[in-house]
Design an enzyme around this catalytic site. Structure first.
Site, PDB file in Angstrom:
ATOM      1  N   ASP A 134       0.847  -1.182   0.000  1.00  0.00           N
ATOM      2  CA  ASP A 134       0.000   0.000   0.000  1.00  0.00           C
ATOM      3  C   ASP A 134       0.899   1.254   0.000  1.00  0.00           C
ATOM      4  OD1 ASP A 134      -2.990   0.941   0.526  1.00  0.00           O
ATOM      5  OD2 ASP A 134      -1.821   1.935   2.085  1.00  0.00           O
ATOM      6  N   TYR A 156      -1.940  11.200   2.388  1.00  0.00           N
ATOM      7  CA  TYR A 156      -2.874  11.564   1.321  1.00  0.00           C
ATOM      8  C   TYR A 156      -2.865  13.075   1.083  1.00  0.00           C
ATOM      9  CZ  TYR A 156      -4.608   6.824   1.990  1.00  0.00           C
ATOM     10  OH  TYR A 156      -4.694   5.460   2.087  1.00  0.00           O
ATOM     11  N   HIS A 174      -7.094  -6.741  -0.308  1.00  0.00           N
ATOM     12  CA  HIS A 174      -6.065  -5.703  -0.263  1.00  0.00           C
ATOM     13  C   HIS A 174      -4.930  -6.035   0.707  1.00  0.00           C
ATOM     14  CE1 HIS A 174      -4.307  -1.744  -0.647  1.00  0.00           C
ATOM     15  NE2 HIS A 174      -4.335  -1.594   0.663  1.00  0.00           N
TER      16      HIS A 174
END
Length: 320
Positions: A103, A233, A296
């Site tokens: 990730d 982010y 994921h």
């Protein structure tokens, strides 16, 4: 999960203190976690790789776990993060390391390999491929234009917004909503809804994780909060600005990518087609792609298979 004896320490690097867990001796292997995680997400791989003759180091990346958490989102660019890792290699006296990332850890692995290929012996990237920089559009503008404000990345931009939304739930519920995602389409909330409200809380746990393990995550995030991880982010547009000198550059280090075939957006967003296509291979010439049956958090869900895939790659490069 019995980790046995592991060494916890805090290391000063790039102006901050990082907490790391290490075990074993031999060639250095860095294990880089993603969101919302910390070193503990590698608990299955740490002992396995150490037992096969590797010096395994799993840091809490900046802003996460027991590492320092700078306040400003501008302190979370891939250049800061790559600098943290170069400092770790220098601390351990190693010119090169194998880098394994999942990730956001994979994003960091890609960029460390791009910025400092001389320090990376080989890269394993999980769940997140390398995407070329679009010279025409900043990522947040592009994402929001395509998917609207419901996209989780868009909702994470405004400082405090996601933190307030998460705070409506206890920490264990937040961890279950993220770590147990079994949606295969992109994480987009309906209009007027926050993504944390849209995500489901499974009534039954999958066999690969226990309530006690989820509580370890919950307890750590209750200590550290979510702002540090969310700042990754919030630095995405700044990453775009700062990475302009590497426009068009290739990742030349030997690379293995591991994906779960039911990962978010793997089919619906076109990830499968991209990672198996010529464009990706052109950007990452020394590439092997492995697709496993899973979601994921593949390093936990398919822990044994992932550990074996890592080991095979390390051993292959060790004899070359």
């Amino acid at each position: 999960m019995d980790l046995g004896e592991v060494n916890h320490q805090r290391i000063k690097t790039n102006g901050i203190w990082l907490h790391v867990v290490e075990k074993g001796s031999g060639p250095l292997v860095l294990l880089l976690h993603g969101f919302p995680e910390f070193w503990y997400s590698w608990r299955h791989q740490i002992t396995f790789l150490a037992s096969h003759g590797y010096h395994v180091v799993a840091p809490d990346l900046r802003g996460c776990g027991d590492s320092d958490s700078p306040l400003s989102p501008s302190s979370y660019t891939v250049l800061h993060l790559a600098g943290d890792l170069v400092g770790l290699l220098d601390y351990f006296g190693e010119q090169q390391a194998f880098v394994v990332g999942h990730d956001w850890g994979a994003v960091l692995g890609w960029h460390l390999s791009l910025f400092r290929p001389d320090r990376v012996k080989g890269l394993i990237a999980m769940s997140t491929p390398y995407y070329p920089r679009d010279p025409a559009a900043k990522p947040i503008e592009s994402f929001t234009g395509k998917f609207g404000d419901g996209l989780y990345i868009s909702q994470f931009q405004e400082p405090g917004r996601a933190e307030r939304a998460f705070a409506r739930y206890d920490y264990l519920t937040v961890m279950k909503k993220f770590l147990l995602i079994n949606k295969t389409d992109l994480l987009i909330a309906p209009g007027g809804m926050e993504i944390i409200d849209h995500l489901q809380t499974p009534a039954v746990l999958p066999p690969w994780i226990t309530e006690e393990e989820l509580q370890v995550y919950a307890d750590k995030f209750e200590e550290s909060g979510f702002t540090g991880p969310l700042n990754y982010y919030r630095a995405m547009d700044l990453n775009w600005e700062l990475s302009a000198p590497w426009q068009g550059a290739k990742v030349t280090v030997p690379t293995k990518c591991i994906f779960g075939d039911k990962d978010v957006g793997f089919d619906s967003y076109g990830t499968r087609e991209y990672v198996q296509g010529d464009t990706f291979k052109g950007l990452v010439p020394d590439l092997e792609v492995v697709i496993l049956d899973g979601h994921h958090f593949i390093n936990e869900e398919r822990a044994h298979e992932v550990s074996q895939e890592i080991l095979t790659f390390l051993q292959k490069l060790s004899v070359e």
